[in-house]
Design an enzyme around this catalytic site. Structure first.
Site, mmCIF file in Angstrom:
data_model
loop_
_atom_site.group_PDB
_atom_site.id
_atom_site.type_symbol
_atom_site.label_atom_id
_atom_site.label_comp_id
_atom_site.label_asym_id
_atom_site.label_seq_id
_atom_site.Cartn_x
_atom_site.Cartn_y
_atom_site.Cartn_z
ATOM 1 C CG ASP A 120 -7.302 2.131 7.216
ATOM 2 O OD1 ASP A 120 -8.377 1.633 7.580
ATOM 3 O OD2 ASP A 120 -7.231 3.257 6.695
ATOM 4 C CE LYS A 121 -8.202 -3.555 14.644
ATOM 5 N NZ LYS A 121 -7.572 -3.542 15.984
#
Length: 274
Positions: A120-121
């Site tokens: 994820d980011k």
């Protein structure tokens, strides 16, 4: 390695003779995208086979013309396998609506490659990218029990009870229960964890279940491939030796659902930890 090469050669020869394969697999093996993304393209009417709009589940041969958004698609002959050190803030998606930098933009690789096992980011560390859909599916399918290792920093002291709870499994994530896993304290607020699942934001949600917040999350290993000292934002080609070992470890893996692999999961877990 030789057995895997022989199998791939036999499969290719069969296709040369006109054997049919599923269209999403054909597109995936071209290096354009994953099978899942190929299904989306087909459902959106963006794929043509011999001039006609393709349908989900359709099968094709190497001799047929396949176009995606007007571009001719053919099997990718040379496999690409990259190890990328994804920085925090870079996203694993092709969706540019939010203006974030994508992994593809980060590495600027000259051939089309797609990631295995997204981060994820807010997470960082090892990301594998390839043009080979079969390798991707075998490595990342949860039913094959292949290991992924992470270093985690949380917002408060790591206790024995927290580690025990994380290791036991049975934590609800995405309407599923986590498997037992290996967890080891590495500092006052840090620990190492090895998963054989890939549920969305799994480690963060596991920590939240016990009242902890993840401050930093870094993946350092996928099966036998490690991050090592690769600089953040850089990539390297996975070595021949690493690829040979990877082929050895996925020989018993499958693209089939978990139930068909249950009897061999301990063997795969042992291979990944060797």
């Amino acid at each position: 390695m030789e057995q895997e090469k022989s199998r791939l050669e036999q499969e290719f020869q069969k296709r040369e003779k006109g054997q049919l394969v599923r269209l999403n697999k054909f597109i995936s093996e071209s290096g354009l995208c994953s099978r899942r993304e190929a299904d989306r393209l087909i459902e959106a009417g963006r794929v043509l086979v011999d001039g006609s709009v393709a349908v989900s589940g359709q099968k094709v041969s190497e001799k047929q013309e396949v176009l995606v958004d007007g571009k001719h698609i053919s099997k990718e002959e040379e496999m690409v396998l990259l190890a990328v050190n994804k920085p925090r803030g870079v996203v694993c998606t092709t969706d540019k609506r939010w203006g974030d930098q994508t992994v593809e933009e980060l590495i600027h690789y000259p051939k089309r490659v797609f990631y295995m096992g997204r981060l994820d980011k807010d997470s960082q560390g090892l990301l594998l990218m390839t043009n080979n859909g079969e390798i991707l599916n075998k490595m990342m399918r949860a039913g094959n029990y292949h290991e992924k290792e992470y270093l985690v920093r949380v917002d408060r002291t790591v206790t024995a009870g927290f580690l025990d709870g994380m290791a036991k499994g049975g934590i609800p994530v995405q309407d599923q229960l986590t498997r037992p896993c290996e967890v080891e304290k590495t500092g006052e607020k840090t620990f190492r964890i090895v998963l054989t699942q890939g549920l969305n934001r799994q480690i963060r949600r596991m920590c939240e279940y016990f009242g902890y917040q993840v401050v930093k999350l870094k993946r350092i290993r996928i099966m036998n491939i490690t991050l090592g000292d690769l600089p953040s934002g850089s990539y390297r080609e996975v070595s021949r030796e690493e690829q040979e070992e990877l082929y050895r470890r996925i020989q018993g893996s499958t693209n089939q659902p978990f139930g068909k692999n249950k009897g061999r999961r301990e063997e795969w877990k042992k291979r990944d930890s060797e």
